[in-house]
Design an enzyme around this catalytic site. Structure first.
Site, mmCIF file in Angstrom:
data_model
loop_
_atom_site.group_PDB
_atom_site.id
_atom_site.type_symbol
_atom_site.label_atom_id
_atom_site.label_comp_id
_atom_site.label_asym_id
_atom_site.label_seq_id
_atom_site.Cartn_x
_atom_site.Cartn_y
_atom_site.Cartn_z
ATOM 1 N N GLY A 12 0.813 -1.263 -0.029
ATOM 2 C CA GLY A 12 0.066 0.156 -0.198
ATOM 3 C C GLY A 12 0.832 1.055 0.062
ATOM 4 C CB ILE A 14 1.923 4.673 4.514
ATOM 5 C CG1 ILE A 14 0.864 5.803 4.422
ATOM 6 C CG2 ILE A 14 2.858 5.069 5.692
ATOM 7 C CD1 ILE A 14 0.090 6.304 5.123
ATOM 8 C CB SER A 127 -5.529 8.247 11.615
ATOM 9 O OG SER A 127 -6.200 9.492 10.955
ATOM 10 C CE1 TYR A 152 -9.475 6.884 9.191
ATOM 11 C CE2 TYR A 152 -8.951 4.589 8.545
ATOM 12 C CZ TYR A 152 -8.681 5.742 8.752
ATOM 13 O OH TYR A 152 -7.245 6.074 8.671
ATOM 14 C CE LYS A 156 -6.280 3.411 10.934
ATOM 15 N NZ LYS A 156 -5.224 2.118 10.646
ATOM 16 C CG ASN A 202 -7.162 10.972 0.907
ATOM 17 O OD1 ASN A 202 -6.664 9.812 0.999
ATOM 18 N ND2 ASN A 202 -7.984 11.374 2.174
ATOM 19 C CG ASP A 301 -14.065 17.705 5.202
ATOM 20 O OD1 ASP A 301 -13.746 16.454 5.417
ATOM 21 O OD2 ASP A 301 -14.363 18.164 4.164
HETATM 22 C C1 WQD Z 1 -7.970 17.250 3.242
HETATM 23 C C2 WQD Z 1 -8.655 18.423 2.797
HETATM 24 C C3 WQD Z 1 -11.255 18.145 2.435
HETATM 25 C C4 WQD Z 1 -10.720 16.371 -1.284
HETATM 26 C C5 WQD Z 1 -8.671 11.491 5.822
HETATM 27 C C6 WQD Z 1 -8.784 10.782 7.035
HETATM 28 C C7 WQD Z 1 -7.621 10.629 7.678
HETATM 29 C C8 WQD Z 1 -6.703 10.071 6.760
HETATM 30 C C9 WQD Z 1 -6.309 10.977 5.540
HETATM 31 C C10 WQD Z 1 -6.332 7.937 6.382
HETATM 32 C C11 WQD Z 1 -10.277 18.811 3.828
HETATM 33 C C12 WQD Z 1 -10.461 18.975 1.402
HETATM 34 C C13 WQD Z 1 -10.585 16.918 -0.113
HETATM 35 C C14 WQD Z 1 -11.371 17.235 -2.502
HETATM 36 C C15 WQD Z 1 -11.501 18.921 -0.949
HETATM 37 N N1 WQD Z 1 -6.838 9.080 6.016
HETATM 38 N N2 WQD Z 1 -10.775 18.255 0.041
HETATM 39 N N3 WQD Z 1 -11.523 18.349 -2.203
HETATM 40 O O1 WQD Z 1 -10.204 14.068 5.171
HETATM 41 O O2 WQD Z 1 -8.301 15.475 6.113
HETATM 42 O O3 WQD Z 1 -8.246 13.005 6.247
HETATM 43 O O4 WQD Z 1 -7.804 11.291 4.913
HETATM 44 O O5 WQD Z 1 -5.404 7.732 7.138
HETATM 45 O O6 WQD Z 1 -7.585 9.536 8.577
HETATM 46 O O7 WQD Z 1 -9.829 11.413 7.801
HETATM 47 O O8 WQD Z 1 -8.105 14.138 4.141
HETATM 48 O O9 WQD Z 1 -7.341 14.482 1.878
HETATM 49 O O10 WQD Z 1 -9.655 13.656 2.303
HETATM 50 O O11 WQD Z 1 -9.031 16.105 2.744
HETATM 51 O O12 WQD Z 1 -11.861 20.282 -0.613
HETATM 52 O O13 WQD Z 1 -11.662 16.550 -3.575
HETATM 53 O O14 WQD Z 1 -9.135 18.665 1.847
HETATM 54 O O15 WQD Z 1 -12.331 18.776 2.759
HETATM 55 O O16 WQD Z 1 -10.413 19.845 4.214
HETATM 56 P P1 WQD Z 1 -8.765 14.196 5.404
HETATM 57 P P2 WQD Z 1 -8.593 14.650 2.729
#
Ligand code: WQD
Length: 342
Positions: A12, A14, A127, A152, A156, A202, A301
């Site tokens: 994967g 990481i 996380s 999810y 954790k 993400n 979020d």
């Molecule tokens: C980051 C920011 C979105 C997509 C999650 C999990 C965390 C880890 C990382 C696993 C937020 C904004 C995102 C898009 C956007 N996962 N965004 N448009 O939600 O902080 O964390 O992923 O280990 O545990 O909770 O990461 O990358 O989804 O979002 O505006 O198309 O980007 O609103 O503010 P997040 P993310």
């Protein structure tokens, strides 16, 4: 004789970067992965980077019989780094039992196997999601866990509690939970990186797929938050920095340098970056004007979070060295490479 580390989920995102760092640090690595969210070819890419192909066993950790057979055949496992888990926040809301079964049964099976086959040490992939929206920022390890906002996140939190209880009950088990903030970027070789299945959840893979033309535009989920530019703030760290922290953590356990049988560390830069700032970083390093549109908030979020990494800095002697721009640069190189392959 090289020490052998079991890396679950090692093909994967990481896990593969950590496997590279472990091999380059002189460890032998065996990977268990069910390839649910990754591909076996990643082991070949790791060989291209390090010159050594990690042993790869493809099966599901939820299958205790197969796991015990594995440990009977691989007697000299020194420690485990456990990445294997489902990790899509949104998907977990629609499939809670799949997430609870997969993420928790795999952990419990591993812990049972550790006792049966006398493996003492585990580094656990946790996380910052366990904090929810912290009351105070930057967030330290003693901040209270907020009620999880997704299955999810709950897996954790529960995973950490299962670990803590095992380390308390069985003096032969010791563990470290690493609470990642937002890992981004890819290995500088461009040979390994984030390979999201389908539409990325993400931010950074969505940015790079928009820039490569795979997605029409990036939706910025809200600019009406209580932040300087209105968009959410996160602590984005380079996945190579994150991988290096795992090598340090597993050596801490192997060398008996841990100060308690269960320890927790925040892994982040300590700096908050907004979505709009992240976009500007990508545009700056690539020279590409990104097509994006501000839309409504995404359910679940949190508004803002960034780490206080001082405990990891001090106790592990670890801190992030790579910048947001370097992360964006390597994410873009990786995206261009996978587009060439497909
Ligand atoms: C980051 C920011 C979105 C997509 C999650 C999990 C965390 C880890 C990382 C696993 C937020 C904004 C995102 C898009 C956007 N996962 N965004 N448009 O939600 O902080 O964390 O992923 O280990 O545990 O909770 O990461 O990358 O989804 O979002 O505006 O198309 O980007 O609103 O503010 P997040 P993310």
């Amino acid at each position: 004789m090289k020490k052998k580390i079991l890396v679950t989920g090692g093909t994967g995102y990481i896990g593969s970067h950590t496997t590279v760092e472990l091999i380059e640090d002189g460890f032998e690595v065996v990977i268990i992965d069910n390839l649910y969210n990754s591909e076996a070819v990643v082991a070949d890419r790791i060989k291209e980077i390090t010159g050594i192909k990690p042993q790869l066993e493809v099966f599901d950790l939820c299958d205790q019989k197969k796991l015990n057979t594995f440990f009977r055949k691989n007697k000299n496992i020194t420690a485990i780094i456990h990445f294997a888990a489902y990790k899509a926040v949104g998907e977990s809301v629609s499939k809670p039992n799949e997430y609870y079964r997969n993420n928790l049964v795999s952990l419990i099976n591993l812990l049972d196997a550790m006792k049966q086959f006398h493996v003492a040490d585990m580094v656990f992939s946790s996380s910052c999601t366990v904090y929810g929206q912290p009351e105070r920022l930057p967030v330290t390890e003693d901040a209270p866990m907020q009620p999880a906002i997704s299955p999810y996140g709950n897996t954790k939190q529960t995973g950490e509690e299962i670990l803590r209880d095992n380390c308390t009950a069985d003096k032969n088990i010791k563990a470290i939970s690493l609470r990642y903030f937002n890992p981004i970027g890819a290995h500088p070789s461009g040979l390994i990186g984030e390979l999201p299945r389908g539409v990325p959840e993400n931010l950074v893979p969505f940015i790079t797929q928009t820039a490569s033309g795979l997605r029409d535009e990036l939706k910025v989920f809200g600019n009406d938050y209580d932040t300087p530019d209105g968009s959410c703030i996160r602590d984005y760290l380079h996945v190579v920095d994150l991988a290096k922290a795992h090598v340090i953590a597993v050596k801490r356990l192997i060398e008996g340098k841990n100060k308690s049988t269960y320890e927790i560390f925040n892994l982040g830069t300590g700096k908050g970056v907004s979505v709009l700032e992240a976009i500007k970083s990508f545009e700056r390093v690539t020279g590409i004007k990104l097509k994006y549109r501000i839309t409504g908030r995404r359910a679940g979020d949190i508004e803002k979070i960034w780490a206080d990494p001082s405990f990891a800095n001090k106790e592990l002697g670890w801190k992030t060295l790579l910048t947001l721009d370097e992360a964006m640069q390597t994410a873009w190189e990786w995206e261009k490479n996978i587009r060439k392959k497909n």
